[in-house]
Scaffold this active site. Structure first.
Site, short mmCIF file in Angstrom:
data_model
loop_
_atom_site.label_atom_id
_atom_site.label_comp_id
_atom_site.label_asym_id
_atom_site.label_seq_id
_atom_site.Cartn_x
_atom_site.Cartn_y
_atom_site.Cartn_z
CE LYS A 1 -7.88 2.91 9.04
NZ LYS A 1 -8.93 2.10 8.41
CB CYS B 1 -13.79 -3.90 0.88
SG CYS B 1 -14.50 -5.53 1.16
NE ARG C 1 -2.56 1.55 9.50
CZ ARG C 1 -3.40 0.57 9.18
NH1 ARG C 1 -4.22 0.69 8.16
NH2 ARG C 1 -3.42 -0.54 9.88
CB CYS D 1 -9.49 -9.48 1.93
SG CYS D 1 -9.60 -9.11 3.69
CE LYS E 1 -6.51 -1.16 11.17
NZ LYS E 1 -7.36 -1.76 10.12
NE ARG F 1 -3.67 -0.28 2.59
CZ ARG F 1 -4.30 -0.73 3.67
NH1 ARG F 1 -4.16 -0.11 4.83
NH2 ARG F 1 -5.10 -1.77 3.61
CB CYS G 1 -15.46 -9.46 6.76
SG CYS G 1 -14.22 -8.27 7.30
CB CYS H 1 -12.28 -2.12 4.22
SG CYS H 1 -11.34 -3.08 5.42
FE1 SRM Z 1 -9.34 -2.09 5.90
C1 SRM Z 1 -8.09 -4.83 7.45
C2 SRM Z 1 -8.41 -3.28 2.93
C3 SRM Z 1 -9.94 0.94 4.55
C4 SRM Z 1 -11.15 -1.24 8.67
N1 SRM Z 1 -8.33 -3.74 5.31
C5 SRM Z 1 -7.87 -4.74 6.11
C6 SRM Z 1 -7.01 -5.72 5.31
C7 SRM Z 1 -5.59 -5.28 5.40
C8 SRM Z 1 -7.19 -7.21 5.67
C9 SRM Z 1 -6.29 -7.83 6.72
O1 SRM Z 1 -6.13 -7.26 7.82
O2 SRM Z 1 -5.79 -8.91 6.45
C10 SRM Z 1 -7.61 -5.50 3.89
C11 SRM Z 1 -6.71 -5.81 2.71
C12 SRM Z 1 -7.54 -6.40 1.61
C13 SRM Z 1 -6.85 -6.49 0.30
O3 SRM Z 1 -6.83 -7.58 -0.29
O4 SRM Z 1 -6.36 -5.48 -0.20
C14 SRM Z 1 -8.13 -4.08 4.02
N2 SRM Z 1 -9.08 -1.29 4.11
C15 SRM Z 1 -8.78 -1.97 2.98
C16 SRM Z 1 -8.93 -1.10 1.75
C17 SRM Z 1 -7.93 -1.43 0.64
C18 SRM Z 1 -10.38 -1.23 1.25
C19 SRM Z 1 -10.72 -0.55 -0.03
O5 SRM Z 1 -11.69 -1.00 -0.62
O6 SRM Z 1 -10.11 0.42 -0.44
C20 SRM Z 1 -8.76 0.29 2.39
C21 SRM Z 1 -7.32 0.74 2.45
C22 SRM Z 1 -7.22 2.16 2.94
C23 SRM Z 1 -5.84 2.74 2.89
O7 SRM Z 1 -5.39 3.15 1.83
O8 SRM Z 1 -5.23 2.86 3.97
C24 SRM Z 1 -9.28 0.00 3.80
N3 SRM Z 1 -10.29 -0.41 6.53
C25 SRM Z 1 -10.54 0.69 5.77
C26 SRM Z 1 -11.54 1.51 6.40
C27 SRM Z 1 -12.15 2.77 5.81
C28 SRM Z 1 -11.45 4.02 6.24
O9 SRM Z 1 -10.46 3.97 6.98
O10 SRM Z 1 -11.90 5.09 5.84
C29 SRM Z 1 -11.89 0.88 7.58
C30 SRM Z 1 -12.98 1.34 8.57
C31 SRM Z 1 -12.52 2.42 9.47
C32 SRM Z 1 -11.78 1.88 10.66
O11 SRM Z 1 -10.57 1.73 10.57
O12 SRM Z 1 -12.42 1.59 11.67
C33 SRM Z 1 -11.10 -0.33 7.65
N4 SRM Z 1 -9.53 -2.87 7.76
C34 SRM Z 1 -10.38 -2.40 8.73
C35 SRM Z 1 -10.35 -3.29 9.85
C36 SRM Z 1 -11.12 -3.13 11.18
C37 SRM Z 1 -10.28 -2.35 12.12
C38 SRM Z 1 -10.84 -2.17 13.49
O13 SRM Z 1 -10.08 -1.74 14.35
O14 SRM Z 1 -12.00 -2.38 13.74
C39 SRM Z 1 -9.46 -4.35 9.50
C40 SRM Z 1 -9.09 -5.57 10.35
C41 SRM Z 1 -8.01 -5.27 11.34
O15 SRM Z 1 -7.38 -4.23 11.33
O16 SRM Z 1 -7.81 -6.15 12.17
C42 SRM Z 1 -8.99 -4.04 8.18
FE1 SF4 Z 2 -11.27 -7.63 3.89
FE2 SF4 Z 2 -13.33 -7.27 5.47
FE3 SF4 Z 2 -11.81 -5.19 4.81
FE4 SF4 Z 2 -13.38 -6.28 3.01
S1 SF4 Z 2 -14.06 -5.28 4.89
S2 SF4 Z 2 -11.20 -5.75 2.72
S3 SF4 Z 2 -13.35 -8.41 3.56
S4 SF4 Z 2 -11.16 -6.91 6.01
#
Ligand code: SRM
Ligand code: SF4
Length: 562
Positions: free
Chosen positions: A214, A433, A150, A439, A212, A81, A478, A482
Site C-alpha cells: 500500500k 469497516c 493497491r 466480510c 499486498k 473493488r 476484527c 481496515c
Molecule cells: Fe481491508 C481484508 C475491506 C482497507 C487491512 N479488507 C479485507 C477484506 C477483503 C476481507 C477478506 O480478506 O476476506 C475486507 C472486505 C470486506 C467487505 O465486505 O467489503 C476488507 N479493507 C476493506 C475496506 C473496504 C474497509 C472499508 O471500510 O473501507 C477497505 C478497502 C480499501 C481499498 O479500497 O483498497 C480496507 N484493509 C484496509 C486497511 C486500511 C488502509 O489500507 O488504509 C487496512 C489496514 C492497513 C494494512 O493493510 O495493514 C486493511 N484488510 C486488511 C487486512 C490485514 C492485512 C495484514 O497484512 O495485516 C486484511 C486481511 C488479509 O489481508 O488477510 C483485510
Molecule cells: Fe473484515 Fe476485519 Fe477488515 Fe472489518 S477489519 S472489513 S471485519 S477484515
C-alpha cells in the site's frame, strides 16, 4: 526469511498462494473457465487469483445458519473493488458505477478507507459483465486487491494550486506505473485475444509480491490518508509551489492476528528523502525490497513491516540506497502532521467550490429514510459535480458554483441527507469497516453498529462538555484494522460477537499507534467505559491538548486506574 547481505536464504516451504501464483500463467489460472461454468462459487485457486482482478468471493453471513439448517448452500456473491488513485473519478464515471449498483450489485456503493469504491452482492455469472462495464467507463478493478501495489492514496482536496495538482498527478502516475503487465485481465474479463507476445512482469516477477502493498502520498499539512500506516508513505515537502522532495516512510501496516504476538500494527519509519524526480525510482525500490525480502512462507508475516521490524531501519535505508544507486538523503525537515477539515463548503481557489458530504461508513444507499444515493446522483447530474472519495469514507463534490449552494443544500435536505455541520466532530470523523454480513473475517459488527456506538459515545462526551472536541473513532469487526482502528484517538476492534477491544492513545494527526486499554468490552458498555477517561480529560487536559494526546500522556496504567 531475509538473510544478511552476502548470504543465501535457507530453503523455505513456500505458502500455497506462492505456488499458485507461480503456476498461474500471470494470474490466468482456470479463471475464464471457472467463471463461465455453472454454480455460484469459484475454486480456492480461483478465489485467490480473482483478488488480483479486484474481486473477493463472499457469502451472506446473516442467512448462512438458516440456509444450512434448511439444507441449502450459502448465498454466495462477489465483492468488486474499483481502483481510483486519489479517489478521483468523473461525474460520468460515478453515474455509470451508480447504475451498475442496480444492474449487477446490491443497490449500494461502498466508499472505502483507501479512496476506492466497492460493489457487494454480484453473482458469479455477472462478474464478467460488471467488470467489462466498469472498464467501459475507463476505470479498472485490476490490482485493486491481491499481492500487488493497491490503490494509491493522496490528499483528496481539489485545491487549485501547484501542490495539489502535483499530488494528484503523482498518485495517478504511480498507480499506472505499478499496474501488473499481465494481459490476463483483458483476456478473462474483456474477451481480448492473447497478445501473442512473450509476457513479462519486469517489476513484480512471476510470483508478484509476497503480500499486498500500500502506498499513500501526504503532506505535513494534510495527513487525512494516514500516510504512516502504509507500506510506503511518501510525504511531499513543498516550499510554496516548489516541491523540495519526498520524505520516505517504510513499513507501515495495521493488521494483526489475535494470539500471535509476532504480528502487530506498525507505523512506517522515515528512512530518508529523495528529490522530486526520484519518486518513481524510490517507489519501485521499496516494491523490490518487499518482493525480494518479504516472507513467502507465512502469509500472516508477509507484509513489508515485518522486514523493516526484523532487519532494522539502517538496513532498510542501506538496501534502498543500493537499489536506487546512491544513498538516501536525510529526511527533509517538516512541520508536525495535520488533518484539515474536509467536509462542508470550501473554496478551491479557482472560483469554484467543493462540498464535502459525510457518508456514514461510506455506504452510498437509499435506506433508513435517507435517500443519500439518489441525492448524490442528482447533484452529479444537475450540477456536474466532480466526485472525490476521501480516506474517511466520505465524498467531496468538487467544481461547484457558489450560486448553486442554496439549490444543492435544498436538494440534499429534501433527500434527508445530513450535512457535516449538523454532526458532532465524533460522528464526522468516525470510520467503520463493512464487517457483517459481507466480510468473511468479521468477528463482530462494525458498519451496522456505527450509528448506535457514535450515539453512545456522544452522550458521554456531552456529559463532560466535550461534544465539540475533534475526536476520531475507528470501528472494525476484527483485528485486521481496515478502518485503521489502531491509528486514531479511539479504536474499537471486534473480538467476539458483541465485544470489542478498546484502544486509545493514538492521535488525530495519525503519527502514533494507540494502545489496548480493555480486552473485551460489551457493545452496550463502551460509552460508560469511556466516561471516566472523558471526565479526566475535561478536568486535567493541558491547554489545546487533544483527547488522544491526553491518553498518551497519562499512559495505560493511569488510564486504567481511572
Ligand atoms: Fe481491508 C481484508 C475491506 C482497507 C487491512 N479488507 C479485507 C477484506 C477483503 C476481507 C477478506 O480478506 O476476506 C475486507 C472486505 C470486506 C467487505 O465486505 O467489503 C476488507 N479493507 C476493506 C475496506 C473496504 C474497509 C472499508 O471500510 O473501507 C477497505 C478497502 C480499501 C481499498 O479500497 O483498497 C480496507 N484493509 C484496509 C486497511 C486500511 C488502509 O489500507 O488504509 C487496512 C489496514 C492497513 C494494512 O493493510 O495493514 C486493511 N484488510 C486488511 C487486512 C490485514 C492485512 C495484514 O497484512 O495485516 C486484511 C486481511 C488479509 O489481508 O488477510 C483485510
Ligand atoms: Fe473484515 Fe476485519 Fe477488515 Fe472489518 S477489519 S472489513 S471485519 S477484515
Amino acid at each position: 526469511m531475509t538473510p544478511p547481505d552476502g548470504q543465501t536464504a535457507p530453503a523455505v516451504k513456500l505458502s500455497g498462494v506462492e505456488t499458485l501464483k507461480q503456476s498461474s500463467r500471470h494470474l490466468r489460472g482456470a479463471l475464464a473457465e471457472e467463471l463461465a461454468a455453472p454454480g455460484s462459487q469459484v475454486s480456492e485457486d480461483g478465489y485467490n487469483l480473482l483478488k488480483f482482478h479486484g474481486s473477493y468471493e463472499q457469502y451472506d453471513r446473516d442467512s448462512a445458519t438458516a440456509r444450512k439448517q434448511a439444507g441449502q448452500e450459502k448465498d454466495y456473491s462477489f465483492m468488486l473493488r474499483v481502483r481510483m488513485p486519489g479517489g478521483r473519478l468523473s461525474a460520468k464515471q460515478y453515474l455509470a458505477l451508480d447504475d451498475l449498483a442496480d444492474t449487477y450489485a446490491n443497490g449500494t456503493l461502498r466508499l472505502t478507507t483507501r479512496q476506492g469504491i466497492q460493489f457487494h452482492g454480484i453473482i458469479k455469472g455477472e462478474l464478467k459483465p460488471t467488470i467489462a462495464a466498469i472498464n467501459d467507463t475507463l476505470l479498472t478493478t485490476m490490482a485493486a486487491c491481491g499481492d500487488v501495489a493497491r490503490n494509491v492514496m493522496t490528499s483528496p482536496l481539489p485545491i487549485a494550486d501547484a501542490a495539489h495538482r502535483r499530488l494528484d498527478a503523482d498518485a495517478r502516475m504511480l498507480s499506472t506505473a505499478l499496474l501488473p503487465q499481465s494481459h490476463a485481465y483483458h483476456e478473462i474479463f474483456l474477451d481480448e485475444a492473447p497478445s501473442g507476445e512473450a509476457e513479462a512482469e519486469p517489476l513484480y516477477g512471476d510470483t508478484y509480491l509476497p503480500r499486498k502493498f500500500k502506498i499513500a502520498i501526504a503532506t505535513p499539512q494534510d495527513n487525512s490518508v494516514d500516510v504512516l500506516t502504509n507500506d510506503l508513505g511518501l510525504i511531499a515537502i513543498f516550499e510554496g509551489d516548489d516541491l523540495l522532495g519526498y520524505n520516505v516512510a517504510v513499513g507501515g501496516g495495521l493488521g494483526m492476528t489475535h494470539n500471535r504476538a509476532d504480528t502487530f500494527p506498525r507505523m512506517g519509519s522515515i528512512v530518508g528523502s529523495v528529490p522530486a524526480d526520484e519518486l518513481l525510482a524510490i517507489t519501485k525500490a521499496v516494491v523490490v525490497l518487499h518482493r525480494d525480502h518479504g516472507n513467502r512462507a507465512d502469509r500472516t508475516r508477509a507484509r513489508l513491516k515485518y522486514v523493516v521490524e526484523d532487519m532494522g531501519v539502517d538496513w532498510v535505508r542501506a538496501r534502498l540506497g543500493k537499489i536506487i544507486g546512491h544513498e538516501l538523503a536525510d529526511a527533509l525537515p517538516m512541520p508536525a502532521f495535520q488533518v484539515p477539515e474536509i467536509l462542508g463548503w470550501h473554496a478551491q481557489g479557482d472560483g469554484a467550490y467543493w462540498l464535502g458530504v459525510p457518508v456514514p461508513s461510506g455506504r452510498v444507499a437509499d435506506q433508513d429514510g435517507v435517500q443519500l444515493r439518489s441525492a448524490l446522483r442528482a447533484v452529479m447530474q444537475r450540477f456536474n459535480a466532480s466526485p472525490i472519495v476521501t480516506a474517511q469514507q466520505d465524498i467531496l463534490l468538487a467544481d461547484l458554483r457558489l450560486e448553486d449552494r442554496a439549490a444543492i443544500e435544498a436538494l440534499l435536505a429534501d433527500h434527508g441527507v445530513t450535512l457535516a455541520e449538523q454532526l458532532s466532530p465524533l460522528a464526522r470523523w468516525a470510520l467503520a469497516c463493512p464487517a457483517l454480513p459481507t466480510c468473511g473475517l468479521a468477528l463482530t459488527e462494525a458498519e451496522r453498529v456505527r450509528q448506535p456506538l457514535v450515539a453512545q459515545i456522544e452522550a458521554q462526551l456531552a456529559r463532560f462538555g466535550l461534544l465539540d472536541e475533534r475526536i476520531s473513532l475507528r470501528i472494525t469487526g476484527c483485528p485486521n484494522g481496515c478502518a485503521r482502528s489502531y491509528a486514531g484517538d479511539i479504536g474499537l476492534v471486534g473480538r467476539i460477537p458483541g465485544r470489542y477491544a478498546l484502544y486509545v492513545g493514538g492521535d488525530f494527526a495519525g503519527t502514533r499507534l494507540s494502545f489496548k486499554l480493555h480486552e473485551r468490552v460489551a457493545e452496550g458498555d463502551i460509552g460508560e467505559i469511556l466516561a471516566p477517561l472523558f471526565a479526566a480529560f475535561a478536568a486535567q487536559r493541558a491547554p489545546q491538548e487533544e483527547f488522544g494526546n491526553f491518553c498518551h500522556r497519562l499512559g495505560h496504567d493511569a488510564l486504567l486506574a481511572l
